[in-house]
Design a protein around this motif. Structure first.
Motif, PDB file in Angstrom:
ATOM      1  N   GLY A  22      -4.357  98.256  42.636  1.00 59.95           N
ATOM      2  CA  GLY A  22      -5.463  97.311  42.548  1.00 59.95           C
ATOM      3  C   GLY A  22      -6.156  97.429  41.208  1.00 59.95           C
ATOM      4  O   GLY A  22      -5.601  97.973  40.247  1.00 59.95           O
ATOM      5  N   LEU A  23      -7.373  96.935  41.157  1.00 60.79           N
ATOM      6  CA  LEU A  23      -8.112  96.947  39.893  1.00 60.79           C
ATOM      7  C   LEU A  23      -8.320  98.371  39.386  1.00 60.79           C
ATOM      8  O   LEU A  23      -8.314  98.623  38.182  1.00 60.79           O
ATOM      9  CB  LEU A  23      -9.459  96.256  40.093  1.00 60.79           C
ATOM     10  CG  LEU A  23      -9.387  94.795  40.585  1.00 60.79           C
ATOM     11  CD1 LEU A  23     -10.769  94.260  40.890  1.00 60.79           C
ATOM     12  CD2 LEU A  23      -8.707  93.924  39.532  1.00 60.79           C
ATOM     13  N   TYR A 100     -15.132  92.672  46.456  1.00 64.25           N
ATOM     14  CA  TYR A 100     -13.864  92.790  45.706  1.00 64.25           C
ATOM     15  C   TYR A 100     -13.341  91.393  45.346  1.00 64.25           C
ATOM     16  O   TYR A 100     -12.889  91.154  44.224  1.00 64.25           O
ATOM     17  CB  TYR A 100     -12.854  93.541  46.581  1.00 64.25           C
ATOM     18  CG  TYR A 100     -11.661  94.106  45.852  1.00 64.25           C
ATOM     19  CD1 TYR A 100     -11.739  95.320  45.174  1.00 64.25           C
ATOM     20  CD2 TYR A 100     -10.446  93.445  45.848  1.00 64.25           C
ATOM     21  CE1 TYR A 100     -10.645  95.848  44.526  1.00 64.25           C
ATOM     22  CE2 TYR A 100      -9.341  93.972  45.197  1.00 64.25           C
ATOM     23  CZ  TYR A 100      -9.448  95.168  44.542  1.00 64.25           C
ATOM     24  OH  TYR A 100      -8.359  95.696  43.893  1.00 64.25           O
ATOM     25  N   MET A 104     -12.593  89.313  41.767  1.00 66.19           N
ATOM     26  CA  MET A 104     -11.428  88.453  41.477  1.00 66.19           C
ATOM     27  C   MET A 104     -11.884  87.075  40.996  1.00 66.19           C
ATOM     28  O   MET A 104     -11.258  86.468  40.122  1.00 66.19           O
ATOM     29  CB  MET A 104     -10.570  88.294  42.729  1.00 66.19           C
ATOM     30  CG  MET A 104      -9.785  89.537  43.102  1.00 66.19           C
ATOM     31  SD  MET A 104      -9.170  89.422  44.785  1.00 66.19           S
ATOM     32  CE  MET A 104      -8.323  87.867  44.745  1.00 66.19           C
ATOM     33  N   TRP A 331      -6.421  89.313  38.468  1.00 68.25           N
ATOM     34  CA  TRP A 331      -6.506  88.537  39.711  1.00 68.25           C
ATOM     35  C   TRP A 331      -5.345  88.883  40.639  1.00 68.25           C
ATOM     36  O   TRP A 331      -5.540  89.091  41.837  1.00 68.25           O
ATOM     37  CB  TRP A 331      -6.530  87.035  39.401  1.00 68.25           C
ATOM     38  CG  TRP A 331      -6.904  86.215  40.603  1.00 68.25           C
ATOM     39  CD1 TRP A 331      -8.175  85.976  41.059  1.00 68.25           C
ATOM     40  CD2 TRP A 331      -6.023  85.567  41.523  1.00 68.25           C
ATOM     41  NE1 TRP A 331      -8.125  85.204  42.196  1.00 68.25           N
ATOM     42  CE2 TRP A 331      -6.816  84.930  42.513  1.00 68.25           C
ATOM     43  CE3 TRP A 331      -4.642  85.446  41.614  1.00 68.25           C
ATOM     44  CZ2 TRP A 331      -6.280  84.202  43.562  1.00 68.25           C
ATOM     45  CZ3 TRP A 331      -4.107  84.712  42.670  1.00 68.25           C
ATOM     46  CH2 TRP A 331      -4.919  84.104  43.621  1.00 68.25           C
ATOM     47  N   GLY A 334      -5.719  92.178  42.175  1.00 67.70           N
ATOM     48  CA  GLY A 334      -6.727  92.153  43.234  1.00 67.70           C
ATOM     49  C   GLY A 334      -6.249  91.465  44.498  1.00 67.70           C
ATOM     50  O   GLY A 334      -6.549  91.911  45.602  1.00 67.70           O
ATOM     51  N   SER A 337      -4.411  93.524  47.191  1.00 70.31           N
ATOM     52  CA  SER A 337      -5.312  94.491  47.829  1.00 70.31           C
ATOM     53  C   SER A 337      -6.258  93.751  48.761  1.00 70.31           C
ATOM     54  O   SER A 337      -6.515  94.188  49.883  1.00 70.31           O
ATOM     55  CB  SER A 337      -6.119  95.251  46.770  1.00 70.31           C
ATOM     56  OG  SER A 337      -5.245  95.959  45.921  1.00 70.31           O
ATOM     57  N   ALA A 338      -6.772  92.600  48.289  1.00 72.04           N
ATOM     58  CA  ALA A 338      -7.750  91.842  49.082  1.00 72.04           C
ATOM     59  C   ALA A 338      -7.128  91.316  50.370  1.00 72.04           C
ATOM     60  O   ALA A 338      -7.731  91.401  51.441  1.00 72.04           O
ATOM     61  CB  ALA A 338      -8.313  90.696  48.251  1.00 72.04           C
TER      62      ALA A 338
END
Lengths: 498, 37
Positions: A22-23, A100, A104, A331, A334, A337-338
């Protein structure tokens, strides 16, 4: 109804890697490595991976696989009174997702902005990128008590991001796995291009020297070990209920242990690689602006939305392309993960009440979007920081401690170990039992106490007013109470077939 | 120019992480049919 399944092992691995990466792999790991001893930091970090990350990963994935349920359902099968242990990380990670996805949305706004470079062009951006982000883009207020106005471009991109999440997960695990192949591959490709571009910039080598040169004297400092264990705890998407849900979609006779090992090593290798892209650009900025590294390095939001835009504006060739690549990379890093975090909540309510996947997804994404509006206001960054402390620090770690204790001592670590060994290529030894029972909860407790609690006890977190900093504890208590409330709701059981 | 410590870290880092990942992927590859599950 038969349990939803991955389209194949490859798709599960890609989805799990996408969830883990992720980020933080790009904006946290490189900075932490530089700050805590460069190459020497890799030693405590890898030890943390073996003694903390992998056993915790196996607890979540293995429990979800055995019980064939998301986190709440899995703990309910251990014992009715433990269902709350599964609900708490679901609430915590749901709150995490609300901000989160907003980050993004910022990345999407900056991706579009890359075509005009509104934060400044050339060397002048070094003086304007920060004020642009804070004052123009976020329109930040003096504190969390003053909400300010909604930033409509951010709200629009927030809606776009939530719609994307809904479309990816509402049809089930088969589609999630196939989408994950792209949402993992695209940011990897972007990172490779950014690293090649970074390494060919003047000053890149100097930046890499700061990133990689080992400083073994720091190894004696407990803070370094704390940072290493924290990084491992946060990087594998654990403590969020995700891996229970993902594990529950793995076929009963399929491998679990090696999947966890592959995912963990792919995640850590990505972090290490991202450091080359980040620090080569840091070296470039240092040389171009003739400033010391302390003025250039940053982690988190500052690195992504201030340092990188400065570097993009100063690129000798094709700055707009690099901007699109970098923010597109963020993006895509993210999104998987999102949607995995959203999946944890969707699976939990689907398992409990027998809702259709589409309905459960619509509920979770709708509520997530509405709650995310808070972060599009001028006070959004303040609230993001406070809620991040509550859920991403205390929430994930405390729920992880409790889950390991319940699985290790109540359910029985050895039962889980035997289950893992029945279907997996790599056999786990009895050392696993003691890691799950003592080392993992102990290590996480060490991070909670010395990594945050002691500081927050001495002074309100982040210098915020006491009422605002106290929201950290309010959020933890409210989500815990909600977990017990949800435990006592009557649910509708789903039949699980092999 | 990269100093010796940085070069060593880069090589060892990739050996451990890349090597580890490669090893586990090789074990998965050896298991053959399990890729379908």
């Amino acid at each position: 109804m038969a349990r939803d399944r991955w389209a194949g092992r490859y798709y599960f691995i890609m989805a799990a890697i996408g969830s883990a990466i992720g980020l933080g792999n790009v904006w946290r790991f490189p900075y932490i490595t530089y700050r805590y001893g460069g190459g020497a930091f890799l030693i405590p970090w890898l030890i943390g991976l073996v003694v903390l990350g992998l056993p915790w990963f196996l607890v979540e994935l293995g429990t979800g696989h055995w019980m064939q349920r998301g986190a709440p359902g899995a703990f309910e099968k251990i014992g009715k009174k433990w269902e709350w242990v599964g609900w708490w990380p679901v609430f915590i990670s749901f709150l995490l997702n609300t901000y989160y996805v907003c980050i993004m949305a910022w990345a999407l706004c900056y991706l579009i902005g890359s075509f005009t470079l509104p934060w400044g062009t050339g060397v002048a951006a070094a003086g304007t990128a920060g004020p642009y982000f804070m004052n123009e883009f976020l329109n930040i207020t003096p504190g969390p008590g003053v909400l300010g106005t909604i930033q409509w471009p951010i709200l629009a991109m927030l809606a776009v991001s939530w719609i994307a999440i809904f479309l990816i997960i509402f049809k089930g695990a088969k589609i999630v796995g196939k989408v994950a192949v792209w949402t993992v591959t695209i940011p990897w490709a972007c990172l490779v291009i950014l690293a090649i571009r970074g390494l060919t910039l003047p000053g890149a080598v100097e930046g890499l020297n700061f990133y990689l040169t080992p400083n073994f004297t720091l190894m004696k400092d407990p803070e370094v070990w704390l940072a290493a264990f924290s990084q491992i705890a946060f990087t594998l998407s654990l403590g969020m209920g995700i891996m229970y849900a993902y594990g529950s979609y793995i076929a009963k006779k399929a491998d679990v242990t090696n999947n966890a090992f592959i995912t963990s090593f792919a995640n850590c290798a990505t972090s290490f690689f991202a450091g080359f892209a980040v620090f080569s650009v840091v070296g470039f900025i240092m040389q171009t602006l003739a400033c010391p590294i302390e003025e250039v390095t940053a982690s988190g939001i500052g690195l992504a939305f201030i340092t990188w835009p400065v570097a993009i504006s100063m690129m000798p060739t094709a700055p707009k392309v690099i901007g699109v690549l970098f923010f597109g990379c963020l993006w895509f890093l993210g999104i998987d993960s999102a949607f995995s975090i959203a999946e944890a909540a969707v699976t939990a309510i689907k398992d409990k009440w027998g809702l259709s996947k589409a309905k459960a997804t619509g509920i979770i994404c709708g509520i997530g979007f509405l709650m995310g509006i808070l972060y599009t206001t001028g006070a959004g960054l303040h609230w993001l920081d406070i809620i991040d402390r509550a859920v991403c620090f205390y929430g994930l770690l405390i729920t992880g401690i409790i889950a390991c204790i319940v699985v290790g001592w109540v359910f029985g670590a050895d039962k889980l170990r035997v289950h893992l060994n029945e279907s997996s290529d790599i056999k786990v030894g009895k050392w696993f039992n003691w890691l799950v029972k003592i080392i993992v909860p102990g290590g996480l407790l060490f991070v909670v106490i010395y990594g945050g609690f002691m500081q927050d006890l001495a002074a309100p977190y982040g210098g915020y007013p006491l009422w605002a900093a106290s929201m950290i504890w309010v959020i933890l208590v409210v989500t815990l109470v909600l977990s017990f409330v949800f435990q006592y709701f009557k649910g509708k059981k789903e039949e699980v077939k092999k | 120019m990269l100093n010796a410590g940085a070069i060593a870290t880069a090589i060892l880092g990739w050996l451990v992480l890349g090597g580890g990942l490669g090893y586990f992927l090789w074990i998965a590859h050896k298991s053959g049919g399990k890729w379908e599950e």
